[in-house]
Each structure stands twice: as C-alpha cells, then as structure tokens.
Design an enzyme around this catalytic site. Structure first.
Site, PDB file in Angstrom:
ATOM      1  N   HIS A 142      -9.476   1.218   4.607  1.00  0.00           N
ATOM      2  CA  HIS A 142      -8.238   1.424   5.356  1.00  0.00           C
ATOM      3  C   HIS A 142      -8.505   2.391   6.508  1.00  0.00           C
ATOM      4  CE1 HIS A 142      -4.184   2.643   6.401  1.00  0.00           C
ATOM      5  NE2 HIS A 142      -3.780   1.529   5.830  1.00  0.00           N
TER       6      HIS A 142
ATOM      7  N   ASN B 169       0.873  -1.175   0.000  1.00  0.00           N
ATOM      8  CA  ASN B 169       0.000   0.000   0.000  1.00  0.00           C
ATOM      9  C   ASN B 169       0.913   1.229   0.000  1.00  0.00           C
ATOM     10  OD1 ASN B 169      -1.805   2.038   0.539  1.00  0.00           O
ATOM     11  ND2 ASN B 169      -2.307   1.355   2.619  1.00  0.00           N
ATOM     12  N   TRP B 170       1.043   1.822  -1.171  1.00  0.00           N
ATOM     13  CA  TRP B 170       1.976   2.958  -1.297  1.00  0.00           C
ATOM     14  C   TRP B 170       1.422   4.235  -0.660  1.00  0.00           C
ATOM     15  CZ3 TRP B 170       4.376   2.934  -6.957  1.00  0.00           C
ATOM     16  CH2 TRP B 170       5.003   1.698  -7.172  1.00  0.00           C
ATOM     17  N   LYS B 171       0.143   4.236  -0.369  1.00  0.00           N
ATOM     18  CA  LYS B 171      -0.508   5.432   0.190  1.00  0.00           C
ATOM     19  C   LYS B 171      -0.276   6.645  -0.729  1.00  0.00           C
ATOM     20  CE  LYS B 171      -0.177   3.314   4.691  1.00  0.00           C
ATOM     21  NZ  LYS B 171      -0.065   3.437   6.136  1.00  0.00           N
TER      22      LYS B 171
ATOM     23  N   SER C 108       3.357  -2.012  10.438  1.00  0.00           N
ATOM     24  CA  SER C 108       4.793  -2.126  10.728  1.00  0.00           C
ATOM     25  C   SER C 108       5.362  -3.504  10.409  1.00  0.00           C
ATOM     26  CB  SER C 108       5.084  -1.756  12.189  1.00  0.00           C
ATOM     27  OG  SER C 108       4.748  -0.390  12.416  1.00  0.00           O
TER      28      SER C 108
ATOM     29  N   GLY D  12       4.948   1.342   4.695  1.00  0.00           N
ATOM     30  CA  GLY D  12       6.289   1.909   4.580  1.00  0.00           C
ATOM     31  C   GLY D  12       7.291   1.014   3.862  1.00  0.00           C
TER      32      GLY D  12
ATOM     33  N   GLU E 163      -6.929   4.789   7.586  1.00  0.00           N
ATOM     34  CA  GLU E 163      -6.690   6.206   7.260  1.00  0.00           C
ATOM     35  C   GLU E 163      -7.898   6.809   6.550  1.00  0.00           C
ATOM     36  OE1 GLU E 163      -2.891   5.568   5.405  1.00  0.00           O
ATOM     37  OE2 GLU E 163      -2.065   5.068   7.376  1.00  0.00           O
TER      38      GLU E 163
ATOM     39  N   GLY F  72       2.601   2.316  10.804  1.00  0.00           N
ATOM     40  CA  GLY F  72       3.615   3.360  10.674  1.00  0.00           C
ATOM     41  C   GLY F  72       4.321   3.724  11.974  1.00  0.00           C
TER      42      GLY F  72
ATOM     43  N   GLU G  87      -5.392  -4.734  10.582  1.00  0.00           N
ATOM     44  CA  GLU G  87      -4.366  -3.731  10.821  1.00  0.00           C
ATOM     45  C   GLU G  87      -4.674  -2.974  12.114  1.00  0.00           C
ATOM     46  OE1 GLU G  87      -2.319  -2.550   6.887  1.00  0.00           O
ATOM     47  OE2 GLU G  87      -4.111  -1.347   7.063  1.00  0.00           O
TER      48      GLU G  87
HETATM   49  P1  PGA Z   1       2.863   0.368   7.616  1.00  0.00           P
HETATM   50  O1  PGA Z   1       1.411   0.589   6.996  1.00  0.00           O
HETATM   51  O2  PGA Z   1       3.413  -0.918   7.042  1.00  0.00           O
HETATM   52  O3  PGA Z   1       3.648   1.569   7.179  1.00  0.00           O
HETATM   53  O4  PGA Z   1       2.707   0.288   9.100  1.00  0.00           O
HETATM   54  C1  PGA Z   1       0.539  -0.483   6.794  1.00  0.00           C
HETATM   55  C2  PGA Z   1      -0.769  -0.008   6.221  1.00  0.00           C
HETATM   56  O5  PGA Z   1      -1.264   1.058   6.639  1.00  0.00           O
HETATM   57  O6  PGA Z   1      -1.342  -0.652   5.339  1.00  0.00           O
END
Ligand code: PGA
Length: 254
Positions: A100, A12-14, A216, A238, A102, A176, A170
């Site tokens: 997600h 997931n590049w966001k 993470s 990330g 976010e 993150g 998640e």
């Molecule tokens: P992260 O993000 O690996 O940077 O913790 C995971 C995600 O939000 O899908």
C-alpha cells in the site's frame, strides 16, 4: 468489469477501529452478505491486526473474506512488531494487502520488498492484493504509465497468477482526498496494467487477474468506475468504515 472476472470489493480499514466499533462494523457487513446469499461479488475486509480475531468471529459463515493489511517476508523469527503471512492464514485470513502506498511511504517499502511479501503471502496460501499507483507529481510529469509499469515489473513476483494475486491501482493523490481520475484515465491505466501483467504472468493469467481501483471510491462513483472494462472492483478505505456505504459499493457493482 467483465463476466469472466468476479468483482471484488475490498475494505482497507487502515489504523482504525477498536473492539466495539470494529465488531459492530464487521457484524453488519457480514449480516448484509449473508442475507444477500448469492451476491454476484466477493467481499473482503482488512481490519488492523488487533481486530483480526474478533472480526473473523463476527463474519464467520457470512461469505465475507478476512484479510490483513501487511505481512513480513519471513514465516517466523526475530522481527519485533511484525506479523507473518502464515500467522494471518492461521487466524482465518484468505488475503493480505501488500505494498500500500502508505506503507511504501511510512516504511520506505520498495518494489523488491513488496514482491517478497507477495511471495510470502502466496507461500502461505493467501491472495496477495498488490498495490501500485503514481503520485500527483508523477502524474503531472506525464509519468503515470511509466511508474505503474515499473511497479508491476518490480512488485509482482514470479509465481503470481489470477487465483493468488489481485492488483489494486491506487493513484496516491486520490487516496482519502475525494479526488479521482476521470473514468477514461482509470480505464487507460487499468488496460495498461493488464498489458504489463501479461508480460509477467502470461496473457491468459493477465486476462483473468482482477485489477481493483482504489482512491476515494464511494457509493456515488462506484458504479461508473466498476463498470469500466478493466476495473474488477475496488479497494476502499474511508467508505469501508461505514457498513451501509461499503455495502452500497458492492451493490453498485451488480
Ligand atoms: P480511500 O482509501 O478510499 O479512503 O481513498 C483507499 C485506500 O487507501 O486503499
């Protein structure tokens, strides 16, 4: 991880990547997948919408699947700034992330909306990667299983099955942050989620459905996490922005 469910490593590049670095990253990941012909895991990359086309070109023929990070519930229409699942399919996507944390936070997305997005993905022929997970306050209050149970009940639509749906667990506080639950805690939640899925989609589909861990995940912890009985891969933020790290997570699942 079990022999009957094929591991999925999803990136997931966001909101990261411009043309040059996005294409370089995708080319590198695609090249690794191609030269590993017959890898024992599936790989998915979800770039921002602006890079879908270029990344699609870069990974063409590599076996890496292309995905979006969100979709609208409708097929088309007056929804300025939105993208439909059909549009993603048209650009060569095979999957889309929905719900997600976010988006649940930034855009106030509810379980009901997430379920509608997952249905739209299914209707377009895409795999819906449905994200769920508790906040730190919910975990501290001992509500982890309740929260994940109600998110499964509310976010997984009718018509979901092991082929068209992947769940990503998640924990919001692990995204993150460099922090992760213990392996026992991850396995406990994944097994619980599978049990809740059985109530929605039936025992056979639940047993075959992939449940990814996200938050993470890195090359250093991927092996032990993916080895857990009910963890079928990872949704990686990330570490998916670095081709070597992303690939190392895939290899850790071998
Ligand atoms: P992260 O993000 O690996 O940077 O913790 C995971 C995600 O939000 O899908």
């Amino acid at each position: 991880m079990t022999a009957t469910r094929r591991t999925l490593i999803a990136g997931n590049w966001k909101m990261n990547g411009k043309s040059a670095d996005g294409v370089a990253l995708a080319t590198s990941v695609g090249g690794k997948m191609k030269s590993a012909a017959g890898a024992s895991f599936d790989m998915l990359v979800c770039p921002p919408f602006t890079l879908i086309s270029k990344v699609g070109e870069a990974i063409k023929g590599s076996g890496v699947m292309l995905g979006g990070q969100d979709c609208h519930t409708n097929v088309s229409g007056a929804h300025t700034g939105d993208i439909s699942a059909e549009m993603l399919k048209d650009m060569g996507c095979g999957a889309v992330i929905v719900g997600h944390s976010e988006r649940r936070t930034d855009h106030k997305e509810t379980d009901e909306l997430v379920a509608a997005k997952a249905s739209a993905a299914h209707a377009a022929g895409l795999i819906a990667v449905i994200c769920i997970g508790e906040t730190e306050a919910e975990r501290d209050a001992g509500k982890t299983l309740d929260v994940n149970g109600s998110q499964v009940a509310g976010s997984v639509p009718a018509g979901s099955n092991a082929k068209n749906t992947v769940i990503a667990y998640e924990p919001v506080w692990a995204i993150g942050t460099g922090r992760t639950p213990t392996n026992d805690e991850v396995q406990e939640v994944h097994a619980f989620i599978r049990g809740e899925l059985a109530k929605k989609v039936g025992a056979n589909e639940a047993a075959a459905m992939r449940i990814l861990y996200g938050g993470s995940m890195k090359p250093g912890n991927a092996k032990e996490l993916i080895a857990l009985a009910d963890v079928d891969g990872g949704l990686i933020g990330g570490a998916s922005l670095n081709a070597d790290d992303f690939w190392a997570i895939g290899e850790a699942s071998n």
